[in-house]
Design a protein around this motif. Structure first.
Motif, short mmCIF file in Angstrom:
data_model
loop_
_atom_site.label_atom_id
_atom_site.label_comp_id
_atom_site.label_asym_id
_atom_site.label_seq_id
_atom_site.Cartn_x
_atom_site.Cartn_y
_atom_site.Cartn_z
N PHE A 185 0.87 -1.23 0.07
CA PHE A 185 0.06 0.05 0.02
C PHE A 185 0.86 1.24 -0.04
CE2 PHE A 185 -2.95 -3.14 1.68
CZ PHE A 185 -4.08 -3.00 0.96
N LEU A 186 0.72 2.19 -0.94
CA LEU A 186 1.66 3.16 -1.37
C LEU A 186 1.01 4.46 -0.28
CD1 LEU A 186 2.05 2.98 -5.01
CD2 LEU A 186 3.51 2.07 -3.24
N ASN A 187 1.90 5.45 0.35
CA ASN A 187 1.62 6.62 0.93
C ASN A 187 1.91 7.77 0.10
OD1 ASN A 187 1.07 5.23 3.47
ND2 ASN A 187 3.09 4.53 3.71
N ALA A 188 2.38 7.58 -1.17
CA ALA A 188 2.78 8.63 -2.02
C ALA A 188 1.83 9.64 -2.23
CB ALA A 188 3.41 8.02 -3.23
N ALA A 189 2.30 10.86 -2.08
CA ALA A 189 1.40 11.97 -2.85
C ALA A 189 1.46 12.42 -4.15
CB ALA A 189 1.78 13.21 -1.63
N SER A 190 2.44 11.78 -4.92
CA SER A 190 2.99 12.23 -6.25
C SER A 190 3.40 10.91 -6.88
CB SER A 190 3.93 13.33 -6.47
OG SER A 190 5.25 12.79 -6.08
N LYS A 191 2.98 11.03 -8.24
CA LYS A 191 3.79 10.08 -9.25
C LYS A 191 5.24 9.68 -8.82
CE LYS A 191 4.25 11.12 -13.47
NZ LYS A 191 3.96 11.00 -14.82
N LYS A 192 6.08 10.67 -8.67
CA LYS A 192 7.57 10.40 -8.45
C LYS A 192 7.68 9.85 -7.22
CE LYS A 192 9.44 13.79 -11.51
NZ LYS A 192 10.74 14.94 -11.34
N GLU A 193 6.99 10.30 -6.11
CA GLU A 193 7.11 9.32 -4.89
C GLU A 193 6.67 7.90 -4.80
OE1 GLU A 193 4.97 11.75 -1.80
OE2 GLU A 193 6.14 13.33 -2.13
N ALA A 194 5.37 7.71 -5.75
CA ALA A 194 5.13 6.30 -5.89
C ALA A 194 5.92 5.36 -6.46
CB ALA A 194 3.71 6.41 -6.66
N PHE A 195 6.65 6.24 -7.40
CA PHE A 195 7.79 5.26 -8.26
C PHE A 195 8.76 4.83 -7.24
CE2 PHE A 195 7.03 6.91 -13.03
CZ PHE A 195 5.89 6.10 -12.87
N GLN A 196 9.35 5.93 -6.41
CA GLN A 196 10.13 5.62 -5.36
C GLN A 196 9.93 4.66 -4.54
OE1 GLN A 196 11.73 9.31 -3.59
NE2 GLN A 196 13.61 8.05 -2.76
N GLU A 197 8.72 4.44 -4.13
CA GLU A 197 8.17 3.79 -3.06
C GLU A 197 8.26 2.29 -3.80
OE1 GLU A 197 4.89 4.00 -0.41
OE2 GLU A 197 4.92 6.08 -0.77
N LEU A 198 7.64 2.45 -4.99
CA LEU A 198 7.67 1.02 -5.65
C LEU A 198 9.12 0.32 -5.84
CD1 LEU A 198 4.75 1.46 -8.31
CD2 LEU A 198 4.86 -0.33 -6.36
N ALA A 199 10.11 1.22 -6.41
CA ALA A 199 11.41 0.65 -6.31
C ALA A 199 11.98 0.35 -5.08
CB ALA A 199 12.17 2.02 -7.01
N GLU A 200 11.78 0.81 -4.23
CA GLU A 200 12.33 0.53 -2.83
C GLU A 200 11.60 -0.62 -2.40
OE1 GLU A 200 12.09 3.86 -0.31
OE2 GLU A 200 13.47 5.21 -1.27
N PHE A 201 10.55 -0.91 -2.55
CA PHE A 201 9.86 -2.15 -2.09
C PHE A 201 10.21 -3.14 -2.94
CE2 PHE A 201 6.08 -4.93 -2.77
CZ PHE A 201 6.05 -5.50 -1.55
N PHE A 202 10.31 -2.92 -4.27
CA PHE A 202 10.73 -4.22 -5.10
C PHE A 202 11.97 -4.70 -4.88
CE2 PHE A 202 12.39 -5.82 -8.99
CZ PHE A 202 11.66 -6.66 -9.30
#
Length: 81
Positions: A14-31
């Protein structure tokens, strides 16, 4: 091949991102934390941004399918955020 064969272990977050770039960063770190993927979250995030700049991956508001090809990384894996 069933899609489950491509999923990383514990492949949803579950992402906590407020922006597309934050979502990408969260996904990259999680992956990378789930797969141990080299060369790491920073490189994966950079590739995701490059890909998005060349051809956006959005489908509709709040939905996108960011994806990249990482040289030397096989087999293909995915995660869901």
């Amino acid at each position: 091949m069933p899609i489950g064969d491509y999923l990383a272990h514990n492949a949803a977050v579950f992402l906590n991102a407020a922006s597309k770039k934050e979502a990408f960063q969260e996904l990259a770190e999680f992956f990378t934390s789930q797969t141990g993927a080299a060369p790491g979250a920073r490189a994966l995030y950079g590739k995701m941004l490059e890909r998005e700049e060349s051809i956006p991956t959005w489908i509709s508001r709040g939905i996108a399918i960011p994806h990249v090809i990482m040289p030397g990384f096989a087999p293909a894996r995915l995660c869901i955020g």
